[in-house]
Design an enzyme around this catalytic site. Structure first.
Site, PDB file in Angstrom:
ATOM      1  N   ARG A  29       5.425  -3.066  -2.245  1.00  0.00           N
ATOM      2  CA  ARG A  29       4.275  -2.397  -2.833  1.00  0.00           C
ATOM      3  C   ARG A  29       3.557  -3.923  -3.250  1.00  0.00           C
ATOM      4  NH1 ARG A  29       2.543   1.060  -7.546  1.00  0.00           N
ATOM      5  NH2 ARG A  29       0.067   1.257  -6.555  1.00  0.00           N
ATOM      6  N   HIS A  33      -0.120  -5.748  -3.607  1.00  0.00           N
ATOM      7  CA  HIS A  33      -0.677  -6.389  -4.802  1.00  0.00           C
ATOM      8  C   HIS A  33      -0.566  -7.438  -4.827  1.00  0.00           C
ATOM      9  CE1 HIS A  33      -0.749  -1.619  -6.864  1.00  0.00           C
ATOM     10  NE2 HIS A  33      -0.487  -1.964  -4.836  1.00  0.00           N
ATOM     11  N   GLY A  39      -4.867 -14.099  -3.374  1.00  0.00           N
ATOM     12  CA  GLY A  39      -3.357 -14.761  -2.542  1.00  0.00           C
ATOM     13  C   GLY A  39      -2.024 -14.326  -2.471  1.00  0.00           C
ATOM     14  N   GLU A  54      -2.697  -9.881 -14.158  1.00  0.00           N
ATOM     15  CA  GLU A  54      -3.011  -8.885 -13.133  1.00  0.00           C
ATOM     16  C   GLU A  54      -1.625  -7.828 -13.824  1.00  0.00           C
ATOM     17  OE1 GLU A  54      -2.555 -10.188  -9.514  1.00  0.00           O
ATOM     18  OE2 GLU A  54      -4.065 -12.001 -10.090  1.00  0.00           O
ATOM     19  N   ASN A  60      -1.905  -2.008 -11.784  1.00  0.00           N
ATOM     20  CA  ASN A  60      -0.201  -1.968 -11.266  1.00  0.00           C
ATOM     21  C   ASN A  60       0.703  -1.455 -12.505  1.00  0.00           C
ATOM     22  OD1 ASN A  60      -0.317  -4.072  -9.412  1.00  0.00           O
ATOM     23  ND2 ASN A  60      -2.176  -5.557 -10.517  1.00  0.00           N
ATOM     24  N   PRO A 131      -8.157  -1.963  -2.740  1.00  0.00           N
ATOM     25  CA  PRO A 131      -8.510  -1.148  -2.606  1.00  0.00           C
ATOM     26  C   PRO A 131      -8.102  -0.155  -3.404  1.00  0.00           C
ATOM     27  CG  PRO A 131      -6.879  -1.264  -0.577  1.00  0.00           C
ATOM     28  CD  PRO A 131      -6.818  -2.497  -2.158  1.00  0.00           C
ATOM     29  N   HIS A 161       3.626   3.197   3.613  1.00  0.00           N
ATOM     30  CA  HIS A 161       3.951   4.497   2.994  1.00  0.00           C
ATOM     31  C   HIS A 161       5.015   5.181   3.470  1.00  0.00           C
ATOM     32  CE1 HIS A 161      -0.657   3.678   1.213  1.00  0.00           C
ATOM     33  NE2 HIS A 161       0.714   2.903   0.382  1.00  0.00           N
ATOM     34  N   SER A 215      11.584  11.652   4.302  1.00  0.00           N
ATOM     35  CA  SER A 215      12.761  10.486   5.006  1.00  0.00           C
ATOM     36  C   SER A 215      11.839   9.579   3.856  1.00  0.00           C
ATOM     37  CB  SER A 215      12.231  10.318   6.315  1.00  0.00           C
ATOM     38  OG  SER A 215      10.762  10.156   6.681  1.00  0.00           O
TER      39      SER A 215
HETATM   40  C1  HEM Z   1      -4.585   0.877   2.363  1.00  0.00           C
HETATM   41  C2  HEM Z   1      -4.452   0.765   1.766  1.00  0.00           C
HETATM   42  C3  HEM Z   1      -3.679   1.717   0.493  1.00  0.00           C
HETATM   43  C4  HEM Z   1      -3.969   1.541  -0.536  1.00  0.00           C
HETATM   44  C5  HEM Z   1      -5.276   2.431  -1.238  1.00  0.00           C
HETATM   45  C6  HEM Z   1      -2.496   2.238  -1.314  1.00  0.00           C
HETATM   46  C7  HEM Z   1      -2.223   3.554  -2.511  1.00  0.00           C
HETATM   47  C8  HEM Z   1      -0.911   3.646  -3.304  1.00  0.00           C
HETATM   48  C9  HEM Z   1      -0.982   4.398  -3.873  1.00  0.00           C
HETATM   49  C10 HEM Z   1      -1.824   4.932  -4.849  1.00  0.00           C
HETATM   50  C11 HEM Z   1       0.654   4.419  -4.247  1.00  0.00           C
HETATM   51  C12 HEM Z   1       1.356   5.305  -5.411  1.00  0.00           C
HETATM   52  C13 HEM Z   1       1.201   4.517  -6.612  1.00  0.00           C
HETATM   53  C14 HEM Z   1       1.619   5.597  -7.716  1.00  0.00           C
HETATM   54  O1  HEM Z   1       1.140   7.098  -7.988  1.00  0.00           O
HETATM   55  O2  HEM Z   1       2.432   5.743  -8.152  1.00  0.00           O
HETATM   56  C15 HEM Z   1       0.693   3.597  -3.193  1.00  0.00           C
HETATM   57  C16 HEM Z   1       2.063   2.949  -3.181  1.00  0.00           C
HETATM   58  C17 HEM Z   1       2.831   3.164  -2.499  1.00  0.00           C
HETATM   59  N1  HEM Z   1       2.297   2.070  -1.360  1.00  0.00           N
HETATM   60 FE1  HEM Z   1      -0.026   1.694  -0.994  1.00  0.00          FE
HETATM   61  N2  HEM Z   1      -1.609   1.898  -0.895  1.00  0.00           N
HETATM   62  C18 HEM Z   1      -2.297   0.851   0.422  1.00  0.00           C
HETATM   63  C19 HEM Z   1      -2.000   0.338   1.197  1.00  0.00           C
HETATM   64  C20 HEM Z   1      -0.355  -0.109   1.427  1.00  0.00           C
HETATM   65  C21 HEM Z   1       0.000  -1.050   2.037  1.00  0.00           C
HETATM   66  C22 HEM Z   1      -0.214  -2.209   2.335  1.00  0.00           C
HETATM   67  C23 HEM Z   1       1.666  -1.437   1.620  1.00  0.00           C
HETATM   68  C24 HEM Z   1       2.724  -2.034   2.336  1.00  0.00           C
HETATM   69  C25 HEM Z   1       2.677  -2.697   3.641  1.00  0.00           C
HETATM   70  C26 HEM Z   1       1.704  -0.088   0.360  1.00  0.00           C
HETATM   71  C27 HEM Z   1       3.333  -0.135  -0.392  1.00  0.00           C
HETATM   72  C28 HEM Z   1       3.169   1.037  -0.616  1.00  0.00           C
HETATM   73  C29 HEM Z   1       4.463   1.843  -1.241  1.00  0.00           C
HETATM   74  C30 HEM Z   1       5.355   1.386  -0.374  1.00  0.00           C
HETATM   75  C31 HEM Z   1       4.253   2.635  -2.405  1.00  0.00           C
HETATM   76  C32 HEM Z   1       5.122   3.243  -3.088  1.00  0.00           C
HETATM   77  C33 HEM Z   1       5.859   2.603  -4.567  1.00  0.00           C
HETATM   78  C34 HEM Z   1       7.097   3.273  -4.858  1.00  0.00           C
HETATM   79  O3  HEM Z   1       7.767   4.315  -4.253  1.00  0.00           O
HETATM   80  O4  HEM Z   1       7.125   2.989  -5.825  1.00  0.00           O
HETATM   81  N3  HEM Z   1       0.751   0.616   0.249  1.00  0.00           N
HETATM   82  N4  HEM Z   1      -0.131   2.745  -2.295  1.00  0.00           N
END
Ligand code: HEM
Length: 292
Positions: A29, A33, A39, A54, A60, A131, A161, A215
């Site tokens: 993630r 970010h 960039g 940031e 973050n 986003p 995700h 998983s």
């Molecule tokens: C499309 C727009 C996206 C939104 C709105 C979004 C939003 C979020 C949110 C809200 C969380 C949970 C954060 C928390 O509550 O701790 C999350 C977790 C995560 N996101 Fe996204 N995300 C997006 C795109 C992406 C992208 C592009 C990637 C990487 C390729 C990504 C990878 C991850 C990962 C791996 C987690 C798990 C983090 C953890 O285990 O702490 N996300 N995302």
């Protein structure tokens, strides 16, 4: 990157994954970010004496693994000083944790330089920030388009995700107060809502739920199966059902003809090209949390 440095980083990541597998999600993630704000320039890594960079912006605050980036940097600086930027390390580590969780390998482009600017206001700027978790399909597409990424990149990268966790607070409005009337999100499977309510009490700010239950430590294509069954955890996951192109991709990825692994590498390279600093722009930081 010289080969021994590459080996060093690789064995280090394997070690990290062995002792702290839960860092794979946060480290994947982190690259997203970083790239989406100013960039891919390592700006997410910078500290600030007054907590105004940031990394102190709300989206973050749930990032983790900064110490892993610092340790990889230290090892690389010892092997070949001043060569590998912090922005490149974030990109390389994102790839390595994907591989370590059984996901695809891709060749990471390197040569990014580190930026000197990092502002707490930018990740939460409504027009140009990250986003938000409640983003509609149109907002998601806009946010990606602003960075030169297309709708396919959006649906493919959302597949990130497939690993990791989310705080209850990133989705609990879907369970308890969707439109401010104590209602639930009608686009979510009611059985799933019931199960999530057992985990997340209303107002819970600390509990974590798996983004891809069953998983969440394995990079696989089950995320798409879940989203298709209206079991996407975040509103932004469910939103992918609301567009013909993203919906078609979700469905295709649940079949034997899934191209997700190959596509993920391509889209990660695309994401890794956002706003890259080259030449004499920026610098190669010695310590990732500090300007030289
Ligand atoms: C499309 C727009 C996206 C939104 C709105 C979004 C939003 C979020 C949110 C809200 C969380 C949970 C954060 C928390 O509550 O701790 C999350 C977790 C995560 N996101 Fe996204 N995300 C997006 C795109 C992406 C992208 C592009 C990637 C990487 C390729 C990504 C990878 C991850 C990962 C791996 C987690 C798990 C983090 C953890 O285990 O702490 N996300 N995302």
């Amino acid at each position: 990157m010289r080969n021994h440095a590459h080996m060093l980083k690789r064995s280090y990541i394997n070690e990290v994954m062995a002792v702290a597998p839960s860092l794979s999600g946060p480290l994947l993630r982190m690259h997203f970010h970083d790239c989406f704000i100013r960039g891919c320039d390592g700006s997410v890594l910078l500290d600030s004496p007054t907590n105004q960079s940031e990394k102190f912006a709300p989206p973050n605050l749930s990032l983790r693994g900064f110490n892993i980036i610092d340790r990889v940097k230290l090892a690389l600086e010892n092997a070949c000083p001043g060569v590998v930027s912090c922005a490149d390390i974030v990109a390389l580590v994102a790839r390595d944790v994907t591989v370590a969780t059984k996901g695809p390998f891709w060749e990471v482009e390197t040569g990014r330089r580190d930026g000197n600017v990092s502002l707490i206001s930018e990740p939460i700027n409504p027009a140009t920030g990250l986003p938000p978790f409640f983003a509609s399909i149109n907002l998601l597409k806009q946010s990606f388009a602003l960075r030169g990424l297309n709708t396919k990149d959006l649906v493919v990268l959302s597949g990130g995700h497939t690993i990791g966790m989310s705080h209850c607070s990133s989705f609990d409005s879907r369970l308890y107060n969707f439109t401010g009337k104590g209602d639930t999100d009608p686009s979510m499977d009611p059985n799933y809502i019931a199960r999530l309510k057992l985990k997340c009490k209303q107002g819970d700010q600390t509990t974590l739920a798996e983004l891809d239950p069953g998983s969440f430590k394995t990079f696989d294509d089950s995320y798409y199966r879940l989203v298709t069954k209206r079991r996407g955890l975040l509103q932004s996951d469910a939103a992918l059902l609301n567009d013909p192109e993203t919906r078609a991709y979700l469905v295709q990825s649940t079949s034997h003809g899934s191209t997700f692994f190959k596509d993920f590498g391509v889209s990660m390279v695309n994401m890794g090209r956002i706003g890259v600093l080259t030449g004499s722009q920026g610098e190669v930081r010695t310590i990732c949390s500090k300007r030289n």
